[in-house]
Design an enzyme around this catalytic site. Structure first.
Site, PDB file in Angstrom:
ATOM      1  CE1 TYR A  72      34.110  37.601  42.189  1.00 38.56           C
ATOM      2  CE2 TYR A  72      35.206  37.086  44.266  1.00 38.56           C
ATOM      3  CZ  TYR A  72      34.901  36.762  42.956  1.00 38.56           C
ATOM      4  OH  TYR A  72      35.386  35.591  42.404  1.00 38.56           O
TER       5      TYR A  72
ATOM      6  CE  LYS B  19      31.840  33.570  40.924  1.00 39.39           C
ATOM      7  NZ  LYS B  19      31.873  33.321  39.446  1.00 39.39           N
TER       8      LYS B  19
HETATM    9  P1  NAD Z   1      38.749  37.966  35.019  1.00 40.12           P
HETATM   10  O1  NAD Z   1      38.200  39.213  35.618  1.00 40.12           O
HETATM   11  O2  NAD Z   1      40.196  37.896  34.692  1.00 40.12           O
HETATM   12  O3  NAD Z   1      37.966  37.633  33.665  1.00 40.12           O
HETATM   13  C1  NAD Z   1      36.580  37.756  33.560  1.00 40.12           C
HETATM   14  C2  NAD Z   1      36.217  37.666  32.072  1.00 40.12           C
HETATM   15  O4  NAD Z   1      34.779  37.744  31.969  1.00 40.12           O
HETATM   16  C3  NAD Z   1      36.777  38.812  31.230  1.00 40.12           C
HETATM   17  O5  NAD Z   1      37.281  38.304  30.020  1.00 40.12           O
HETATM   18  C4  NAD Z   1      35.570  39.706  30.971  1.00 40.12           C
HETATM   19  O6  NAD Z   1      35.642  40.413  29.742  1.00 40.12           O
HETATM   20  C5  NAD Z   1      34.442  38.680  30.950  1.00 40.12           C
HETATM   21  N1  NAD Z   1      33.141  39.272  31.288  1.00 40.12           N
HETATM   22  C6  NAD Z   1      32.857  40.090  32.327  1.00 40.12           C
HETATM   23  N2  NAD Z   1      31.555  40.428  32.300  1.00 40.12           N
HETATM   24  C7  NAD Z   1      31.005  39.789  31.231  1.00 40.12           C
HETATM   25  C8  NAD Z   1      29.705  39.723  30.689  1.00 40.12           C
HETATM   26  N3  NAD Z   1      28.682  40.399  31.240  1.00 40.12           N
HETATM   27  N4  NAD Z   1      29.490  38.971  29.597  1.00 40.12           N
HETATM   28  C9  NAD Z   1      30.521  38.275  29.019  1.00 40.12           C
HETATM   29  N5  NAD Z   1      31.773  38.309  29.489  1.00 40.12           N
HETATM   30  C10 NAD Z   1      32.023  39.052  30.580  1.00 40.12           C
HETATM   31  O7  NAD Z   1      38.331  36.790  36.004  1.00 40.12           O
HETATM   32  P2  NAD Z   1      39.114  35.462  36.414  1.00 40.12           P
HETATM   33  O8  NAD Z   1      40.021  35.775  37.521  1.00 40.12           O
HETATM   34  O9  NAD Z   1      39.610  34.811  35.195  1.00 40.12           O
HETATM   35  O10 NAD Z   1      37.911  34.613  37.022  1.00 40.12           O
HETATM   36  C11 NAD Z   1      37.112  33.778  36.185  1.00 40.12           C
HETATM   37  C12 NAD Z   1      36.044  33.107  37.038  1.00 40.12           C
HETATM   38  O11 NAD Z   1      36.672  32.320  38.044  1.00 40.12           O
HETATM   39  C13 NAD Z   1      35.145  34.083  37.785  1.00 40.12           C
HETATM   40  O12 NAD Z   1      33.843  33.573  37.766  1.00 40.12           O
HETATM   41  C14 NAD Z   1      35.706  34.118  39.195  1.00 40.12           C
HETATM   42  O13 NAD Z   1      34.679  34.396  40.127  1.00 40.12           O
HETATM   43  C15 NAD Z   1      36.196  32.700  39.330  1.00 40.12           C
HETATM   44  N6  NAD Z   1      37.322  32.496  40.260  1.00 40.12           N
HETATM   45  C16 NAD Z   1      38.445  33.271  40.149  1.00 40.12           C
HETATM   46  C17 NAD Z   1      39.527  33.022  40.992  1.00 40.12           C
HETATM   47  C18 NAD Z   1      40.809  33.813  40.893  1.00 40.12           C
HETATM   48  O14 NAD Z   1      41.692  33.641  41.737  1.00 40.12           O
HETATM   49  N7  NAD Z   1      40.972  34.674  39.901  1.00 40.12           N
HETATM   50  C19 NAD Z   1      39.445  31.996  41.943  1.00 40.12           C
HETATM   51  C20 NAD Z   1      38.268  31.242  42.029  1.00 40.12           C
HETATM   52  C21 NAD Z   1      37.225  31.496  41.166  1.00 40.12           C
HETATM   53  O1  DAU Z   2      39.833  33.272  46.701  1.00 37.85           O
HETATM   54  C1  DAU Z   2      39.474  33.351  45.356  1.00 37.85           C
HETATM   55  C2  DAU Z   2      39.429  34.797  44.928  1.00 37.85           C
HETATM   56  O2  DAU Z   2      40.777  35.239  44.832  1.00 37.85           O
HETATM   57  C3  DAU Z   2      38.696  35.011  43.614  1.00 37.85           C
HETATM   58  O3  DAU Z   2      37.351  34.668  43.770  1.00 37.85           O
HETATM   59  C4  DAU Z   2      38.797  36.471  43.161  1.00 37.85           C
HETATM   60  O4  DAU Z   2      38.209  36.625  41.885  1.00 37.85           O
HETATM   61  C5  DAU Z   2      40.262  36.849  43.092  1.00 37.85           C
HETATM   62  O5  DAU Z   2      40.394  38.215  42.753  1.00 37.85           O
HETATM   63  C6  DAU Z   2      40.953  36.573  44.429  1.00 37.85           C
HETATM   64  O6  DAU Z   2      40.439  37.462  45.448  1.00 37.85           O
HETATM   65  P1  DAU Z   2      41.396  38.149  46.523  1.00 37.85           P
HETATM   66  O7  DAU Z   2      40.726  39.359  47.032  1.00 37.85           O
HETATM   67  O8  DAU Z   2      41.888  37.149  47.510  1.00 37.85           O
HETATM   68  O9  DAU Z   2      42.642  38.499  45.550  1.00 37.85           O
HETATM   69  P2  DAU Z   2      43.566  39.815  45.411  1.00 37.85           P
HETATM   70  O10 DAU Z   2      44.647  39.465  44.447  1.00 37.85           O
HETATM   71  O11 DAU Z   2      42.772  41.034  45.141  1.00 37.85           O
HETATM   72  O12 DAU Z   2      44.189  39.942  46.865  1.00 37.85           O
HETATM   73  C7  DAU Z   2      44.912  38.876  47.461  1.00 37.85           C
HETATM   74  C8  DAU Z   2      45.302  39.300  48.879  1.00 37.85           C
HETATM   75  O13 DAU Z   2      46.242  40.365  48.790  1.00 37.85           O
HETATM   76  C9  DAU Z   2      44.133  39.850  49.686  1.00 37.85           C
HETATM   77  O14 DAU Z   2      44.310  39.481  51.043  1.00 37.85           O
HETATM   78  C10 DAU Z   2      44.270  41.365  49.546  1.00 37.85           C
HETATM   79  C11 DAU Z   2      45.770  41.557  49.436  1.00 37.85           C
HETATM   80  N1  DAU Z   2      46.208  42.703  48.605  1.00 37.85           N
HETATM   81  C12 DAU Z   2      45.703  42.836  47.354  1.00 37.85           C
HETATM   82  C13 DAU Z   2      46.081  43.870  46.539  1.00 37.85           C
HETATM   83  C14 DAU Z   2      45.508  44.034  45.150  1.00 37.85           C
HETATM   84  C15 DAU Z   2      47.165  43.597  49.083  1.00 37.85           C
HETATM   85  O15 DAU Z   2      47.654  43.450  50.224  1.00 37.85           O
HETATM   86  N2  DAU Z   2      47.547  44.621  48.271  1.00 37.85           N
HETATM   87  C16 DAU Z   2      47.045  44.823  47.045  1.00 37.85           C
HETATM   88  O16 DAU Z   2      47.421  45.815  46.365  1.00 37.85           O
END
Ligand code: NAD
Ligand code: DAU
Length: 369
Positions: free
Chosen positions: A175, A179
């Site tokens: 992942y 990115k």
């Molecule tokens: P998410 O997985 O909840 O949502 C992703 C969305 O993108 C979904 O609606 C999905 O249908 C759409 N998508 C996936 N593939 C696609 C494609 N090929 N064409 C069009 N749409 C598509 O993700 P999120 O957590 O909302 O993250 C959004 C962005 O922010 C991502 O780029 C992620 O890397 C970044 N980001 C997320 C976090 C976090 O904590 N969630 C933190 C920092 C950055």
């Molecule tokens: O830092 C930004 C990122 O945060 C984003 O780029 C990603 O899209 C987003 O998914 C998130 O990534 P993480 O891997 O940090 O998030 P996640 O919620 O999957 O996990 C958070 C922390 O918790 C990580 O240390 C793994 C741990 N974890 C996660 C899950 C799902 C557990 O211990 N148990 C679990 O079941």
């Protein structure tokens, strides 16, 4: 420092393409933007993968400034048509495969969407942006915002300072590697073609519409179902949590005031060990949920096999966005977690359908050990 460029009164309306707007952060951003800039045109392009949910945007149906287009960012003709017919001047690019555990099970989709999809968007916008009218002096020109993650910087030791915009990239999962690839492309399009790209690298978000597979919603939902709370490894990994609305405000100031070609780190200044975060969630749920199958929730905590390549610690140094653009986070982790637990309690009709057979299958693969 801050200017009035993003003050709703003093700006020319924009025409914004939001990719991935049906996902977690994208949907929060779309709602934020519609509230703050109701005169803007907002076009959402989303492939509606397992993570995309039309329910997240259902309340906007009927808003004449809003359009939802189901489609893939890798579909170049579709992207080109949308940019042209909607005269898009701003791209807010969220669409991605976003879950680390899924990238370990199957990296191909991550390369396709995150790298090839981002490349497709950049190429299409490169052909399009020069056809737009030249902005008047003092007016903000076209912008391509690439929304990225702090995970591209790799893992910190316990005493290391937080990631700055100068920290070398060291992604550790498919992942984060995908990115990182897309960040490099966004940067290169500015340096090579002058395309006005901006990159944001943000820490872990949480809040409404967060898909059940991620730590915070997973724990909330499992507590409500009386299921084990799976903590990876020793639970000592640290994440820097940011309430999603604060992230949206950060993206707003970057879109309006950021310097094209620059990167801005966005973080919550809220470093918490996973184990402590889960305990906080347990206490909140014990307090707020009227009837729980198992109480206290902490009795459900279970240590499980660690995630391969699990980054130990993330922390963001958000000095640049604070000093240059005046942004700081406003929601403490205590307030934000309380609001989030309340949201999952009040929106069971939102998350229950997401626990589909496909999701159960995914869950078994990750948590079988
Ligand atoms: P998410 O997985 O909840 O949502 C992703 C969305 O993108 C979904 O609606 C999905 O249908 C759409 N998508 C996936 N593939 C696609 C494609 N090929 N064409 C069009 N749409 C598509 O993700 P999120 O957590 O909302 O993250 C959004 C962005 O922010 C991502 O780029 C992620 O890397 C970044 N980001 C997320 C976090 C976090 O904590 N969630 C933190 C920092 C950055
Ligand atoms: O830092 C930004 C990122 O945060 C984003 O780029 C990603 O899209 C987003 O998914 C998130 O990534 P993480 O891997 O940090 O998030 P996640 O919620 O999957 O996990 C958070 C922390 O918790 C990580 O240390 C793994 C741990 N974890 C996660 C899950 C799902 C557990 O211990 N148990 C679990 O079941």
């Amino acid at each position: 420092m801050t200017s009035s460029l993003n003050s709703p009164q003093n700006r020319k309306s924009r025409r914004v393409l939001v990719t991935g707007g049906a996902g977690f952060i994208g949907a929060n951003f779309v709602h934020y933007w519609c509230r703050r800039y109701p005169g803007d045109r907002l076009v959402v392009l989303d492939a509606l993968t397992y993570a995309g949910n039309p329910q997240n945007l259902a309340s906007l149906e009927g808003n004449e400034n809003y359009r939802f287009v189901p489609g893939n960012i890798c579909d170049r003709p579709l992207v080109e048509t949308l940019l042209k017919e909607e005269a898009i001047d701003t791209v807010a690019h969220f669409a991605a495969e976003s879950h680390v555990d899924r990238s370990i099970l199957g990296p191909a989709a991550f390369i396709q969407t995150n790298v090839v999809g981002s490349f497709t968007l950049l190429e299409a916008f490169r052909n399009h942006w020069q056809t737009l009218p030249v902005p008047n002096s003092g007016e903000r020109g076209p912008i391509f915002l690439h929304v990225s993650t702090d995970e591209v910087y790799g893992s910190l030791g316990p005493e290391d300072p937080g990631f700055t915009e100068q920290t070398p990239y060291a992604p550790n999962s498919p992942y984060s590697a995908s990115k990182a690839g897309s960040d490099h492309l966004a940067r290169a399009y500015y340096h090579t073609y002058g395309l006005p790209t901006l990159i944001t690298n943000c820490s872990n978000n949480y809040g409404p519409y967060h898909f059940p597979e991620k730590l915070i919603p997973l724990m909330c939902i499992n507590m409500l179902l009386g299921k084990p709370l799976p903590v990876y490894g020793d639970g000592q990994n640290i994440r820097d949590w940011l309430y999603v609305e604060d992230h949206c405000r950060g993206l707003d100031v970057v879109i309006h005031q950021g310097t094209p070609g620059e990167t801005y780190n966005i973080g919550g200044n809220n470093e918490v060990k996973n184990i402590d975060l889960v305990r906080m969630l347990c206490q909140l749920m014990d307090e707020l949920a009227p009837d729980l199958p198992v109480r206290p929730c902490e009795s459900l905590m279970t240590f499980v096999k660690d995630r391969p390549g699990h980054d130990r610690r993330y922390a963001i140094d958000a000095t640049k966005i604070k000093t240059e653009l005046g942004w700081t986070p406003t929601v403490t982790v205590e307030e934000g977690l309380r609001q989030t637990v309340q949201w999952y309690l009040a929106h069971q009709e939102w998350w229950r359908p997401l626990l589909s057979p496909e999701y159960q299958d995914y869950y078994r693969q990750v948590y079988a050990n």
